[in-house]
Design an enzyme around this catalytic site. Structure first.
Site, PDB file in Angstrom:
ATOM      1  N   SER A  43      28.812 -19.786  48.262  1.00  0.00           N
ATOM      2  CA  SER A  43      29.570 -18.783  49.008  1.00  0.00           C
ATOM      3  C   SER A  43      31.071 -18.999  48.883  1.00  0.00           C
ATOM      4  O   SER A  43      31.545 -20.117  48.628  1.00  0.00           O
ATOM      5  CB  SER A  43      29.180 -18.813  50.487  1.00  0.00           C
ATOM      6  OG  SER A  43      29.677 -19.990  51.107  1.00  0.00           O
ATOM      7  N   GLU A  64      32.186 -20.802  41.102  1.00  0.00           N
ATOM      8  CA  GLU A  64      31.442 -19.561  40.894  1.00  0.00           C
ATOM      9  C   GLU A  64      30.950 -19.128  42.263  1.00  0.00           C
ATOM     10  O   GLU A  64      29.964 -19.645  42.780  1.00  0.00           O
ATOM     11  CB  GLU A  64      30.287 -19.808  39.910  1.00  0.00           C
ATOM     12  CG  GLU A  64      29.741 -18.537  39.289  1.00  0.00           C
ATOM     13  CD  GLU A  64      28.704 -17.873  40.167  1.00  0.00           C
ATOM     14  OE1 GLU A  64      29.072 -16.892  40.854  1.00  0.00           O
ATOM     15  OE2 GLU A  64      27.561 -18.312  40.183  1.00  0.00           O
ATOM     16  N   CYS A  98      24.159 -13.820  42.899  1.00  0.00           N
ATOM     17  CA  CYS A  98      25.598 -13.603  43.077  1.00  0.00           C
ATOM     18  C   CYS A  98      26.090 -12.348  42.359  1.00  0.00           C
ATOM     19  O   CYS A  98      27.062 -11.730  42.789  1.00  0.00           O
ATOM     20  CB  CYS A  98      26.387 -14.825  42.629  1.00  0.00           C
ATOM     21  SG  CYS A  98      26.083 -15.299  40.918  1.00  0.00           S
TER      22      CYS A  98
END
Length: 291
Positions: A43, A64, A98
């Site tokens: 996150s 990332e 994601c």
């Protein structure tokens, strides 16, 4: 996965797996002099914290982080093919990816057709045990995800959004949630600003390429974006105008091992894929000598 490395004969100590409280582990390992490079997938809030820890010790970091991927669909696209591709991608891993497509920005003239087709396809998805070969979508990761999704969906509907399909937990055993489609969601709704990280697609109407670009770039995230158009001129505008680390047009061309994988802004920095990924693990040195 670590056992695979062991079974393959990788020497002890080359690859290490540590279990425990994540915060305690990271706050010990990141400052430790043995550790020279940090890579994190997760996150945005946690990534910012870890990046700050790495910065305190001048250690390189690849981040990332989260996204809120826009999907730009124009009236000259192959609508049926676009629905088939994006439904599959949206509900992969129950939307807990994601780069999961989330904000669908569909041109007015094909919006109703797209919403109806997408919702119909979502309703056909078989949700069940991930070990069952007949299942097409499994469970959410934990019990926290269900109230989080319920709160976002309720907020959107309260603000005037239309719940087209789904919006409910499936059964009372496990963390299964129905594939969900929301339409005409106001910009100030929670789900338009925070990544749902679940099986929820938001489909809104846009009048033009400019309107689509404005909404696609509105948030501070910039991980992945998707676009579907039959116009080379529109595609050229999107290549220049969409602010994201990755953009795939008219197909799903992300996350291949030979290409870069990373984002911009609050979605992090650095890449996990392609030859570029190795650069963050190398030191560039210059030596000159006169004889």
């Amino acid at each position: 996965m670590i056992n695979c490395f062991v079974d393959a004969g990788v020497p002890a100590g080359v690859v290490n797996l540590v279990f425990g409280v994540p915060a305690e582990i990271s706050e010990y390992l990141i400052p430790h002099p043995t550790i020279r490079k940090i890579s994190f997938t997760g996150s945005t809030p946690v990534g910012k914290h870890l990046a700050s820890l790495a910065g305190l010790h001048m250690k390189r970091a690849t981040m990332e982080l989260g996204g809120h991927a826009p999907v730009l669909v124009f009236d000259d696209a192959d609508i049926e093919a676009t629905i088939a591709l994006t439904v599959q991608h949206k509900f992969r891993n129950a939307g807990q990816v994601c780069v999961s497509p989330t904000r669908f920005l569909v041109q007015d003239s094909v919006a109703d057709r797209f919403i109806d087709g997408f919702a119909s396809a979502a309703e056909q998805i078989k949700v069940g045990d991930g070990l069952d070969p007949n299942s097409q979508m499994g469970a959410l990761a934990n019990d926290r995800r269900i109230p989080a999704l319920e709160r976002m969906i309720e907020d959107a509907v309260d603000r005037g959004a239309r719940l087209v399909t789904g919006g409910r937990r499936i059964g009372n055993k496990g963390y299964f949630y129905a594939p969900t489609v929301l339409a005409d969601v106001p910009q100030d709704a929670l789900i338009m600003n925070d990544e749902p990280f679940g099986p929820v697609a938001v489909i809104n109407r846009v009048a033009s390429v400019d309107a689509a670009l404005t909404e696609a770039n509105r948030l501070p995230f910039g991980l992945a974006a998707y676009a579907f158009t039959g116009s080379s001129e529109t595609a050229s505008r999107l290549r220049e105008g969409v602010r994201s680390g990755m953009l795939t047009i008219n197909h799903l061309g992300l996350a291949l091992p030979e290409v870069p994988f990373g984002g911009l802004g609050d979605s992090g920095y650095g890449t996990e894929g392609g030859s570029e990924a190795v650069e963050a693990y190398l030191d560039t040195r210059f030596v000159t000598q006169k004889l």
